[in-house]
Motif scaffolding. Structure first.
Motif, PDB file in Angstrom:
ATOM      1  N   UNK A 325     -26.896 -54.297 -58.155  1.00  0.00           N
ATOM      2  CA  UNK A 325     -26.615 -53.090 -57.367  1.00  0.00           C
ATOM      3  C   UNK A 325     -25.204 -52.579 -57.539  1.00  0.00           C
ATOM      4  N   UNK A 326     -24.533 -52.968 -58.619  1.00  0.00           N
ATOM      5  CA  UNK A 326     -23.144 -52.558 -58.823  1.00  0.00           C
ATOM      6  C   UNK A 326     -22.988 -51.417 -59.817  1.00  0.00           C
ATOM      7  N   UNK A 327     -24.005 -51.192 -60.634  1.00  0.00           N
ATOM      8  CA  UNK A 327     -23.915 -50.167 -61.675  1.00  0.00           C
ATOM      9  C   UNK A 327     -25.163 -49.288 -61.663  1.00  0.00           C
ATOM     10  N   UNK A 343     -20.952 -48.179 -59.152  1.00  0.00           N
ATOM     11  CA  UNK A 343     -21.497 -47.681 -57.877  1.00  0.00           C
ATOM     12  C   UNK A 343     -20.428 -47.544 -56.799  1.00  0.00           C
ATOM     13  N   UNK A 344     -19.471 -48.435 -56.766  1.00  0.00           N
ATOM     14  CA  UNK A 344     -18.449 -48.382 -55.719  1.00  0.00           C
ATOM     15  C   UNK A 344     -17.519 -47.187 -55.893  1.00  0.00           C
ATOM     16  N   UNK A 345     -17.004 -46.997 -57.106  1.00  0.00           N
ATOM     17  CA  UNK A 345     -16.017 -45.944 -57.349  1.00  0.00           C
ATOM     18  C   UNK A 345     -16.636 -44.641 -57.845  1.00  0.00           C
ATOM     19  N   UNK A 346     -17.881 -44.719 -58.318  1.00  0.00           N
ATOM     20  CA  UNK A 346     -18.569 -43.599 -58.962  1.00  0.00           C
ATOM     21  C   UNK A 346     -17.856 -43.132 -60.236  1.00  0.00           C
ATOM     22  N   UNK A 347     -17.102 -44.033 -60.852  1.00  0.00           N
ATOM     23  CA  UNK A 347     -16.444 -43.716 -62.114  1.00  0.00           C
ATOM     24  C   UNK A 347     -17.410 -43.991 -63.259  1.00  0.00           C
ATOM     25  N   UNK A 348     -17.606 -42.990 -64.116  1.00  0.00           N
ATOM     26  CA  UNK A 348     -18.501 -43.187 -65.249  1.00  0.00           C
ATOM     27  C   UNK A 348     -17.807 -43.949 -66.369  1.00  0.00           C
ATOM     28  N   UNK A 385     -22.614 -54.022 -68.426  1.00  0.00           N
ATOM     29  CA  UNK A 385     -21.266 -54.565 -68.227  1.00  0.00           C
ATOM     30  C   UNK A 385     -20.200 -53.746 -68.945  1.00  0.00           C
ATOM     31  N   UNK A 386     -20.498 -53.308 -70.164  1.00  0.00           N
ATOM     32  CA  UNK A 386     -19.490 -52.611 -70.967  1.00  0.00           C
ATOM     33  C   UNK A 386     -19.720 -51.111 -71.076  1.00  0.00           C
ATOM     34  N   UNK A 387     -20.952 -50.683 -70.807  1.00  0.00           N
ATOM     35  CA  UNK A 387     -21.281 -49.272 -70.980  1.00  0.00           C
ATOM     36  C   UNK A 387     -21.485 -48.879 -72.432  1.00  0.00           C
ATOM     37  N   UNK A 388     -21.534 -49.869 -73.328  1.00  0.00           N
ATOM     38  CA  UNK A 388     -21.654 -49.593 -74.763  1.00  0.00           C
ATOM     39  C   UNK A 388     -23.097 -49.790 -75.242  1.00  0.00           C
ATOM     40  N   UNK A 389     -23.464 -49.040 -76.271  1.00  0.00           N
ATOM     41  CA  UNK A 389     -24.795 -49.183 -76.862  1.00  0.00           C
ATOM     42  C   UNK A 389     -24.916 -50.525 -77.560  1.00  0.00           C
ATOM     43  N   UNK A 390     -26.078 -51.177 -77.370  1.00  0.00           N
ATOM     44  CA  UNK A 390     -26.310 -52.458 -78.018  1.00  0.00           C
ATOM     45  C   UNK A 390     -27.463 -52.415 -79.015  1.00  0.00           C
TER      46      UNK A 390
END
Length: 417
Positions: A325-327, A343-348, A385-390
């Motif tokens: 529930x964090x992202x 989710x906490x900061x709403x920073x993309x 975790x990283x927001x990167x494509x895998x």
């Protein structure tokens, strides 16, 4: 009398807060596959009438493919023999289908991994297909002329499907196709969500999305759009949420109130949802019944600001949440990217280039967000975790819904495929 009614409504609201969690495919990692079964991801290729089955984690390699319209000749004969059905079939092709037939919108496997249930918009039905033979087990024609999004109950025994032109949701026994109940909705029911305990069904109606009256001043022409919450046993309405009132209270009178994809937080206290025309999402507090935060995501400079060019009134369409529930993961459909949001900061995080991403779900191990790239005919996994494509894996023509499910452990496709 008034006091008693107030206490009753408060009790209902409290119950909804405790039970309105998102489906396992959206907000939690799935449990281990039962003995003899293999966990997979089903990818519905809407325009060519197939479904690709891929690994649910790791490299997401393709396992097999299913023809979801093995009865196409029979269905087309019925349509061609009925002028009204033929008109609706053509209308679907030339409006929401963008010139293509819509053969595979949503899908879920049965608990035993032997069948898959598919909603088919252009054929206005739901079918169960035997995964071993590819043959139709049962068929349920929906009310009206178009089937849309589905949801499966937590125990896997019931499936809810939106009949979009009839303002109705049918709830079916996933094994037999027998209707267990139905309920009325707002105009053009779309997304369905079962609460985690299976006691409630939430339906989001989106109204008319195919007209050119897309200026905010004409929003009232889009119809009656609201969230309908029903008891999943009696199918009686227990709550209605009209986001028009909540958006107005937040100071957003020019925003559409058509709720598109949505996901609950793990504790069911917050609902995160997208609306038509908006490049972002909202946070809704279930207990206080109000919008608490708004997140606007970046616009792609190459995206036209002419709303009539956006597919079915979407700007962003697809949202999921990691098990902790964090992202959040958001599909920026018309802006050609997907991104993970804290989710906490709403920073993309990084904007991962994708071609018309249409859906976002969660991998079997909960580590990745998996989006369907309808413009590139592939699915792409992004690390929470990283927001990167895998990884990216090619699939069929115009992938839309992606759902976790199960097949028999040795399955590689129906016999003869």
């Amino acid at each position: 009398m008034a006091a008693s009614r107030t206490r009753h409504l408060c009790s209902v609201a409290a119950a909804l807060v405790l039970t309105a969690a998102a489906p396992a495919t959206a907000a939690s990692a799935s449990p281990a596959a039962p003995d003899g079964l293999r966990e997979v991801l089903f990818v519905a290729n809407n325009w060519d009438g197939t479904a690709d089955v891929i690994r649910s984690t790791g490299d997401y390699a393709k396992i097999g493919r299913i023809d979801v319209i093995p009865d196409k000749a029979a269905r087309m004969a019925e349509i061609n023999a009925d002028p009204i059905k033929w008109i609706y079939f053509q209308a679907i092709r030339n409006s929401v289908g963008e010139g293509h037939d819509q053969f595979a919108d949503d899908m879920y496997s049965t608990p035993d991994g032997r069948s898959v249930v598919v909603s088919r918009p252009s054929f206005a039905d739901v079918v169960s297909l035997d995964l071993a033979t590819g043959k139709v087990n049962w068929r349920f024609p929906v009310a009206g002329y178009r089937a849309d999004h589905m949801a499966v109950s937590p125990d896997g025994t019931r499936v809810a499907v939106s009949a979009s032109t009839a303002n109705t949701v049918h709830v079916l026994d996933i094994g037999t196709g027998k209707q267990l109940g139905s309920f009325k909705t707002g105009d053009k029911p779309h997304e369905n969500v079962f609460s985690e305990d299976g006691k409630y069904i939430w339906n989001m109606s989106i109204g008319e999305v195919n007209t050119a009256l897309d200026d905010p001043g004409w929003d009232w022409t889009k119809g009656d759009r609201h969230i309908t919450v029903v008891d999943a046993t009696t199918y009686r309405q227990v709550k209605v949420v009209d986001m028009r009132q909540r958006l107005d209270a937040y100071g957003l009178k020019d925003f559409s109130d058509a709720v598109r994809p949505a996901v609950f937080s793990p504790d069911a206290s917050r609902l995160y949802f997208q609306v038509s025309f908006f490049n972002g999402f909202f946070e809704y507090d279930v207990a206080t019944d109000r919008i608490t935060r708004m997140k606007a995501l970046p616009k792609n400079p190459a995206t036209s600001e002419d709303r009539t060019t956006w597919v079915n009134d979407s700007r962003h369409h697809g949202i999921s949440m990691n098990p902790e529930g964090t992202k959040l993961c958001v599909a920026g459909t018309m802006d050609d990217y997907a991104t993970v949001v804290d989710r906490a900061s709403l920073q993309e995080g990084p904007l991962v280039t994708t071609s018309k991403p249409y859906w976002a779900t969660v991998s079997g191990d909960g580590k990745d967000c998996v989006v369907s790239e309808s413009g590139a005919d592939q699915v792409t996994a992004i690390d929470f975790a990283t927001g990167r494509k895998v990884a990216s894996v090619p699939v069929g023509d115009h992938p839309q819904r992606v759902r976790l499910g199960h097949v028999q452990a040795a399955w590689t496709g129906p016999a003869g495929n």
